[in-house]
Design a protein around this motif. Sequence first.
Motif, PDB file in Angstrom:
ATOM      1  N   HIS A   1     -15.321 -18.426  12.097  1.00  0.00           N
ATOM      2  CA  HIS A   1     -15.472 -17.014  12.438  1.00  0.00           C
ATOM      3  C   HIS A   1     -15.028 -16.148  11.264  1.00  0.00           C
ATOM      4  O   HIS A   1     -14.453 -16.640  10.287  1.00  0.00           O
ATOM      5  CB  HIS A   1     -14.651 -16.679  13.685  1.00  0.00           C
ATOM      6  CG  HIS A   1     -13.164 -16.687  13.448  1.00  0.00           C
ATOM      7  ND1 HIS A   1     -12.438 -17.852  13.282  1.00  0.00           N
ATOM      8  CD2 HIS A   1     -12.255 -15.671  13.316  1.00  0.00           C
ATOM      9  CE1 HIS A   1     -11.164 -17.562  13.080  1.00  0.00           C
ATOM     10  NE2 HIS A   1     -11.026 -16.244  13.090  1.00  0.00           N
ATOM     11  N   ILE A   2     -15.303 -14.851  11.375  1.00  0.00           N
ATOM     12  CA  ILE A   2     -14.865 -13.880  10.376  1.00  0.00           C
ATOM     13  C   ILE A   2     -13.464 -13.429  10.761  1.00  0.00           C
ATOM     14  O   ILE A   2     -13.266 -12.874  11.843  1.00  0.00           O
ATOM     15  CB  ILE A   2     -15.814 -12.667  10.333  1.00  0.00           C
ATOM     16  CG1 ILE A   2     -17.248 -13.118  10.091  1.00  0.00           C
ATOM     17  CG2 ILE A   2     -15.372 -11.680   9.258  1.00  0.00           C
ATOM     18  CD1 ILE A   2     -18.280 -12.018  10.306  1.00  0.00           C
ATOM     19  N   PRO A   3     -12.469 -13.653   9.922  1.00  0.00           N
ATOM     20  CA  PRO A   3     -11.099 -13.282  10.305  1.00  0.00           C
ATOM     21  C   PRO A   3     -10.912 -11.777  10.413  1.00  0.00           C
ATOM     22  O   PRO A   3     -11.539 -11.000   9.688  1.00  0.00           O
ATOM     23  CB  PRO A   3     -10.244 -13.879   9.179  1.00  0.00           C
ATOM     24  CG  PRO A   3     -11.166 -14.044   8.030  1.00  0.00           C
ATOM     25  CD  PRO A   3     -12.518 -14.299   8.599  1.00  0.00           C
ATOM     26  N   THR A   4     -10.050 -11.378  11.329  1.00  0.00           N
ATOM     27  CA  THR A   4      -9.694  -9.974  11.478  1.00  0.00           C
ATOM     28  C   THR A   4      -8.496  -9.652  10.595  1.00  0.00           C
ATOM     29  O   THR A   4      -7.849 -10.544  10.034  1.00  0.00           O
ATOM     30  CB  THR A   4      -9.360  -9.652  12.936  1.00  0.00           C
ATOM     31  OG1 THR A   4      -8.280 -10.512  13.353  1.00  0.00           O
ATOM     32  CG2 THR A   4     -10.561  -9.896  13.831  1.00  0.00           C
ATOM     33  N   GLU A   5      -8.202  -8.371  10.502  1.00  0.00           N
ATOM     34  CA  GLU A   5      -7.124  -7.937   9.607  1.00  0.00           C
ATOM     35  C   GLU A   5      -5.784  -8.572   9.956  1.00  0.00           C
ATOM     36  O   GLU A   5      -5.022  -8.959   9.071  1.00  0.00           O
ATOM     37  CB  GLU A   5      -7.012  -6.405   9.653  1.00  0.00           C
ATOM     38  CG  GLU A   5      -6.000  -5.837   8.678  1.00  0.00           C
ATOM     39  CD  GLU A   5      -6.032  -4.321   8.641  1.00  0.00           C
ATOM     40  OE1 GLU A   5      -5.287  -3.731   7.835  1.00  0.00           O
ATOM     41  OE2 GLU A   5      -6.802  -3.714   9.418  1.00  0.00           O
ATOM     42  N   ASP A   6      -5.481  -8.708  11.259  1.00  0.00           N
ATOM     43  CA  ASP A   6      -4.177  -9.248  11.640  1.00  0.00           C
ATOM     44  C   ASP A   6      -4.058 -10.754  11.391  1.00  0.00           C
ATOM     45  O   ASP A   6      -2.960 -11.310  11.492  1.00  0.00           O
ATOM     46  CB  ASP A   6      -3.861  -8.929  13.102  1.00  0.00           C
ATOM     47  CG  ASP A   6      -4.903  -9.470  14.068  1.00  0.00           C
ATOM     48  OD1 ASP A   6      -5.883 -10.091  13.613  1.00  0.00           O
ATOM     49  OD2 ASP A   6      -4.742  -9.271  15.285  1.00  0.00           O
ATOM     50  N   GLU A   7      -5.160 -11.423  11.054  1.00  0.00           N
ATOM     51  CA  GLU A   7      -5.111 -12.844  10.729  1.00  0.00           C
ATOM     52  C   GLU A   7      -4.853 -13.091   9.242  1.00  0.00           C
ATOM     53  O   GLU A   7      -4.582 -14.218   8.841  1.00  0.00           O
ATOM     54  CB  GLU A   7      -6.425 -13.532  11.109  1.00  0.00           C
ATOM     55  CG  GLU A   7      -6.728 -13.550  12.598  1.00  0.00           C
ATOM     56  CD  GLU A   7      -8.066 -14.206  12.884  1.00  0.00           C
ATOM     57  OE1 GLU A   7      -8.114 -15.453  12.944  1.00  0.00           O
ATOM     58  OE2 GLU A   7      -9.070 -13.476  13.032  1.00  0.00           O
ATOM     59  N   LEU A   8      -4.937 -12.049   8.413  1.00  0.00           N
ATOM     60  CA  LEU A   8      -4.881 -12.218   6.964  1.00  0.00           C
ATOM     61  C   LEU A   8      -3.449 -12.283   6.449  1.00  0.00           C
ATOM     62  O   LEU A   8      -2.523 -11.685   7.013  1.00  0.00           O
ATOM     63  CB  LEU A   8      -5.613 -11.064   6.278  1.00  0.00           C
ATOM     64  CG  LEU A   8      -7.093 -10.897   6.599  1.00  0.00           C
ATOM     65  CD1 LEU A   8      -7.642  -9.668   5.898  1.00  0.00           C
ATOM     66  CD2 LEU A   8      -7.877 -12.134   6.179  1.00  0.00           C
ATOM     67  N   LEU A   9      -3.298 -12.998   5.334  1.00  0.00           N
ATOM     68  CA  LEU A   9      -2.034 -12.982   4.611  1.00  0.00           C
ATOM     69  C   LEU A   9      -1.818 -11.603   3.996  1.00  0.00           C
ATOM     70  O   LEU A   9      -2.770 -10.863   3.715  1.00  0.00           O
ATOM     71  CB  LEU A   9      -2.040 -14.049   3.514  1.00  0.00           C
ATOM     72  CG  LEU A   9      -2.107 -15.509   3.978  1.00  0.00           C
ATOM     73  CD1 LEU A   9      -2.354 -16.427   2.778  1.00  0.00           C
ATOM     74  CD2 LEU A   9      -0.821 -15.913   4.692  1.00  0.00           C
ATOM     75  N   GLU A  10      -0.572 -11.268   3.744  1.00  0.00           N
ATOM     76  CA  GLU A  10      -0.254  -9.930   3.250  1.00  0.00           C
ATOM     77  C   GLU A  10      -0.921  -9.622   1.921  1.00  0.00           C
ATOM     78  O   GLU A  10      -1.358  -8.494   1.671  1.00  0.00           O
ATOM     79  CB  GLU A  10       1.265  -9.771   3.138  1.00  0.00           C
ATOM     80  CG  GLU A  10       1.692  -8.350   2.814  1.00  0.00           C
ATOM     81  CD  GLU A  10       3.192  -8.159   2.908  1.00  0.00           C
ATOM     82  OE1 GLU A  10       3.674  -7.100   2.475  1.00  0.00           O
ATOM     83  OE2 GLU A  10       3.880  -9.073   3.406  1.00  0.00           O
ATOM     84  N   ASN A  11      -1.040 -10.637   1.039  1.00  0.00           N
ATOM     85  CA  ASN A  11      -1.634 -10.366  -0.276  1.00  0.00           C
ATOM     86  C   ASN A  11      -3.137 -10.111  -0.216  1.00  0.00           C
ATOM     87  O   ASN A  11      -3.739  -9.695  -1.200  1.00  0.00           O
ATOM     88  CB  ASN A  11      -1.326 -11.510  -1.250  1.00  0.00           C
ATOM     89  CG  ASN A  11      -1.911 -12.841  -0.795  1.00  0.00           C
ATOM     90  OD1 ASN A  11      -2.640 -12.911   0.182  1.00  0.00           O
ATOM     91  ND2 ASN A  11      -1.577 -13.905  -1.508  1.00  0.00           N
ATOM     92  N   ALA A  12      -3.753 -10.367   0.955  1.00  0.00           N
ATOM     93  CA  ALA A  12      -5.187 -10.103   1.107  1.00  0.00           C
ATOM     94  C   ALA A  12      -5.468  -8.712   1.658  1.00  0.00           C
ATOM     95  O   ALA A  12      -6.610  -8.249   1.621  1.00  0.00           O
ATOM     96  CB  ALA A  12      -5.812 -11.151   2.032  1.00  0.00           C
ATOM     97  N   LEU A  13      -4.443  -8.031   2.144  1.00  0.00           N
ATOM     98  CA  LEU A  13      -4.644  -6.760   2.832  1.00  0.00           C
ATOM     99  C   LEU A  13      -5.141  -5.630   1.930  1.00  0.00           C
ATOM    100  O   LEU A  13      -6.006  -4.847   2.348  1.00  0.00           O
ATOM    101  CB  LEU A  13      -3.367  -6.344   3.568  1.00  0.00           C
ATOM    102  CG  LEU A  13      -2.948  -7.274   4.715  1.00  0.00           C
ATOM    103  CD1 LEU A  13      -1.641  -6.801   5.333  1.00  0.00           C
ATOM    104  CD2 LEU A  13      -4.033  -7.343   5.781  1.00  0.00           C
TER     105      LEU A  13
END
Length: 647
Positions: A623-635
């Motif tokens: 699936h396409i990850p949502t913002e809350d699934e991302l590591l902090e450096n990807a934000l």
Amino acid sequence: MLIIFYTLEGLYTMATIDYEKAYKLGRKDYQFKILQQKQATLPVLDDILPPKGSYSEVPLGLVKIPLDQVVGTKTNARSNSFAPNFMPILEEDTEFARKWISLSDSQLEEGIRDPIKAYEYMNKFYVEEGNKRVSVLKYFDVDSVPGNVTRIIPKRSDDLENKIYYEFLDFYNLTKINYIYFTKEGSFEKLIELVGKKPGEPWTEDECMDFRSIYYRFSSQFKTKEHNLSITPGDAFLAFLKLHDYKEICDMPIKELNTLIDKTWEDFVLLTKEQKIDLKVDPSSEKKNLLARLLSPGVQNLKIAFINDKTPSTSSWTYAHELGRMHLEQTFPDNVTTIRYDNTSIDTIKDTLEQAVSDGCNIIFTTSAAFAQASVKAAIDHPNVRILNCSVHTSHRYIRTYYARMHEAKFLMGAIAGAMAENDKLVYIADYPIHGTLANINAFALGAKMINPRAKVYLEWPCTKNCDIDADIERIKPSCISGKDMIIPDEASRYFGIYHMSDGEPVNLAMPLLHWGKFYEQLVRTIMNGTWKYDDNPSEKKAINYWWGMSAGVVDVICSRNLPIGTQRLVDLLKKTICRGEFNPFTGILYSQDGVIQSDPYRNLSPEEIVTMDWLAENIVGHIPTEDELLENALPLFSQQGIEKKG
């Protein structure tokens, strides 16, 4: 103080003169609407409301009502007394006119203070009692009126307007702010983020007062310049905040703020365009006759800056751009000098851009999409410096963006993987869920499916919190893996391109090549030979994105000796058809995980549809990850270029 005029016709008050002016404004608007075959009197809420039972009523009590959002009456009783601009259209000798004049006197002497009674529906207000008060206050350009308001809330639906309204209700519950509105879904949530508040966090009274102050200063200047733009002041304000820090503009003197709004105006105009981005899919062929003058004595010497978020020794992405920088110096030894700025972050990009300008650079390439907004701000401040950002689907007039059609190479990589997939299982290691990435993933999956209809692509996102690629590969046991596109010099690894595992070691089959050197060379040539200005049509007000691919020689696939000769020949054949424009990976009937994306067997997806796709092909597992699934450096990158689901 009541001002009285004596004329040959008799006694006139200032309020009488004001009624005459208001009447003329009303008749003018009335006649204009008649000519346009539009409703020439006030809208009536009772005629607009959906059937009873499909909405609820909520009393809000005493509310400060923005007068520019008062658009009509509750019932038919007074609708025909006003033009749509709420100015009167009844003659001066009527009882209505005498009451209007009396209210005008009250406004001039002490101000109208009595609250009106109104209904709010879809953030527009309809007056039940106090229509003449509203008319007088609108005539005197008063910004708000107190009113006892009943809110009418429709049932939830999938209609865009309904979705935006429910987002407004959530925002109103936190702020009690009703004077800002948007035309795009997700805008209220973005506004909260840009103001520096957390989702669901109530605003203090002081925060609301500060916001009201800066918003009204902005909207006042916006309205003085606005010429039939199909956006709200809220839309423009949100775009403004994406470029300029909220706290900085709150403290900004009004003259400086107005100057900044004027400088940013073309971005507001761009918001009104349906096709906001002009994708240049191949290097321009215009002015080719000037190429002979490329290195003539009159050619301007260029000092070019490359601003990177990492270093060539720690990032394959930065290393690829570094190869491009060195290619430029080798190609134009007498006309181009370059300078590189590494390890730039979101916090330091502004200073780095200023340093590059101070160092005399007249072209600046910012090689991370996360730097797009800072690049725009720098371009506004330094209009004589050409600034380009490496991103796709970035809509700004003040910079140009560039990216490669890597999905063409990924399609070929998918075809290779499909041909080599003995157990029909493939793993694709993606980078970030941003524009362009999904095109790459889907092209890979379609290429694999074309060769092997049973092929399944298992999607991995190293940028997410719970990703364990090694464990997943051990569980899936894929025939082939699509890893990072290239490696860095200091990294002794074979985990790149398409590879399969043999006795615990990767065996490379092919790798995609993004030749940034050729990309940068052709971009610089457009500047040197004069083609640059021909790419831009000022009357169309479009953002320009250079989106070149195999046909421009900037994208390729390199096959290893480990690949069977027949598969290599297939790759060469597909490559030639793509270069000649005879084949598009996104051609014909296309299926996503959720159903049919395109049903026409002869149609190609447009460049815009490819760039903005928010779906995954049916043979992809993941699936396409949502913002809350991302590591902090990807934000930071996601906040600039993240995929927004369109429904």
